[in-house]
Scaffold this active site. Structure first.
Site, PDB file in Angstrom:
ATOM      1  N   LYS A 241     -34.689  42.203 -16.802  1.00 30.93           N
ATOM      2  CA  LYS A 241     -34.951  42.636 -15.299  1.00 30.93           C
ATOM      3  C   LYS A 241     -34.717  44.299 -15.220  1.00 30.93           C
ATOM      4  O   LYS A 241     -33.694  44.639 -15.161  1.00 30.93           O
ATOM      5  CB  LYS A 241     -35.040  42.427 -14.102  1.00 30.93           C
ATOM      6  CG  LYS A 241     -35.566  40.766 -14.196  1.00 30.93           C
ATOM      7  CD  LYS A 241     -35.570  40.176 -12.620  1.00 30.93           C
ATOM      8  CE  LYS A 241     -35.870  38.781 -12.973  1.00 30.93           C
ATOM      9  NZ  LYS A 241     -37.148  38.474 -12.678  1.00 30.93           N
ATOM     10  N   ARG A 315     -37.983  27.454 -15.332  1.00 34.92           N
ATOM     11  CA  ARG A 315     -38.408  26.099 -15.562  1.00 34.92           C
ATOM     12  C   ARG A 315     -38.043  25.488 -16.656  1.00 34.92           C
ATOM     13  O   ARG A 315     -38.246  24.474 -17.071  1.00 34.92           O
ATOM     14  CB  ARG A 315     -40.254  26.705 -15.970  1.00 34.92           C
ATOM     15  CG  ARG A 315     -40.128  27.783 -17.716  1.00 34.92           C
ATOM     16  CD  ARG A 315     -40.985  27.966 -18.147  1.00 34.92           C
ATOM     17  NE  ARG A 315     -41.941  28.846 -17.122  1.00 34.92           N
ATOM     18  CZ  ARG A 315     -42.331  30.073 -17.241  1.00 34.92           C
ATOM     19  NH1 ARG A 315     -43.661  29.982 -18.634  1.00 34.92           N
ATOM     20  NH2 ARG A 315     -43.129  31.334 -15.987  1.00 34.92           N
TER      21      ARG A 315
END
Length: 462
Positions: A241, A315
């Site tokens: 990120k 996820r």
């Protein structure tokens, strides 16, 4: 630490300062009935009957003052209608004039919240609110305590809250309620929960990944599973990120905080369910052991996933936890996760998307959110987007190309790990309040927690 039990008290006629409630419809009549000193104070404060406005009214003696608070409707108080006044009032005991506080007790309690782990500051003492409905005090304080737990966990810096500390928090809650704690890590995690192990492998020396489980309740009660994403810090992995996006990633365990708080509410109220709490706890770090874009990963269920983005790791750990929950054949599964930025783009920070595979469960959650002032917004598990998860070499990808429908495709990914016949709801929460509101300071916060708790009580409570 605030003594929550001192914030609300039964009204037994004890001395207390009066809080007058007014709304736009009744303001003029109330103003005409006030003594001259009150009318002068209202005019001096430029008080208007706008929800949240508040003014001090002098008494005959210096210590005999009272207050007036404007609300939207004096006949239907909301959780936050007294919170601004609570934050401004000095320590003392208060009573509403001719009204019961009802729903407003929650905001009164939460207006006392302060996060002072890293900075000590002068704060007002306890403001006690009296109520003629003493039976409501304990349930309100339980909800306030659960919300404060979410806030504390999310506000804590990642340097002080890793998988081990998340395990300790779950152990603390479980010990209070005699729940059975199971923690899977090391070789057992690698064999049984390969996705949780893989995502946490880069930090395995300093912050070993683990699956944390609490089991509570009677065998013959309905089984309910609550799952929470516990990424204690998310660098994005090798798909690193940028710094601006990494700044708040201490909050990426916000789903775990919500799940633990909801489990605590269930156990404290002794709801007649068999509770199974699951928190996959990892740090998504960068090292030579980090998983890579292009790796094909195997899940606990046996499905394979082509990893197209190491920053879509939530996820991955959730799918193993969901697979474990399903093995116990629950009649209901709820999961909380700070899963996608797409959810915030679509609905902003205050309105969590709700995905559900069962119409009754979705309707119950939406109705509970409306009742409690803890809103949710239904989003579709749109079958037409399921093809976006196709892979050329594995059963699926974890993150489709193009960036379209990010919250929906993430939910569709999770859906593959829950049988269609098992009612399941997924809440993609932000877990962070970017702007201070009365009773809700900037920082970690709970969204959809009270809605889910109200739904569970309606389904399983007496």
């Amino acid at each position: 630490m605030i003594d929550l039990k001192a914030i609300l008290a039964p009204d037994r006629g004890q001395p207390a300062r009066t809080i007058h409630l007014v709304d736009a419809a009744g303001h003029d009549e109330w103003f005409r009935q006030q003594p001259p000193r009150h009318r002068a104070a209202v005019l001096a404060h430029r008080f208007k009957p706008v929800p949240g406005a508040f003014a001090i009214l002098p008494g005959e003696a210096a210590e005999a003052w009272s207050a007036v608070v404007a609300v939207k409707d004096t006949g239907s108080l909301t959780p936050w209608c007294l919170a601004r006044a609570t934050e401004a009032l000095p320590e003392g005991v208060y009573r509403l004039d001719e009204h019961e506080p009802g729903e407003a007790m929650l905001g009164w309690a939460l207006a006392h919240y302060r996060f002072d782990r890293y900075r000590k500051e002068e704060v007002p003492g306890v403001r006690t609110l009296l109520t003629g409905e003493p039976g409501r005090i304990e349930p309100v304080l339980r909800e306030a305590a659960a919300t404060m737990r979410v806030r504390d966990l999310v506000n804590t810096g990642a340097g002080d809250l890793g998988p081990a500390e998340l395990e300790a928090a779950a152990a603390e809650v479980g010990a209070v309620h005699n729940a059975r704690l199971t923690v899977t890590k090391g070789a057992d995690l690698e064999r049984g929960y390969p996705m949780i192990h893989t995502v946490g492998a880069a930090a395995i020396q300093a912050r070993a990944p683990r699956l944390i489980e609490l089991d509570w309740g009677r065998d013959d009660d309905p089984r309910v599973a609550i799952v929470g994403k516990g990424v204690c810090f998310d660098t994005g992995g090798l798909d690193l990120k940028p710094s601006a996006a990494m700044r708040l990633m201490k909050k990426d365990m916000g789903g775990a905080a919500h799940a633990l708080a909801l489990a605590e509410l269930v156990m404290a109220a002794r709801l007649p369910v068999r509770l199974h709490l699951l928190i996959p706890a990892v740090e998504n770090a960068v090292s030579g052991a980090a998983f890579r874009p292009g790796d094909v990963l195997r899940t606990r269920k046996g499905l394979t996933v082509e990893n197209t983005n190491t920053d879509a790791e939530g996820r991955l750990i959730l799918c193993d936890a969901l697979a474990r929950a399903v093995e116990e054949k629950p009649e209901l599964i709820l999961d909380y996760a700070t899963l996608t930025g797409a959810a915030r783009v679509a609905l902003g920070p205050d309105l969590p998307p709700l995905f559900a595979n069962d119409e009754g469960l979705a309707a119950d959650l939406l109705a509970a959110g409306e009742r409690t002032g803890d809103p949710l917004w239904r989003m579709p598990l749109w079958d037409g987007y399921d093809d976006m998860l196709k892979s050329d070499i594995a059963d699926m990808v974890n993150a489709p190309e193009g960036g379209f429908a990010g919250a929906i495709t993430a939910a569709l990914f999770l859906r593959r790990f829950v049988p269609a016949e098992t009612p399941w709801a997924h809440l993609d929460v932000f877990a962070w309040r970017p702007v201070t509101k009365p009773g809700r300071p900037k920082g970690g916060d709970a969204y959809g927690l009270r809605a889910a708790w109200a739904m569970l009580q309606a389904r399983y409570g007496a």
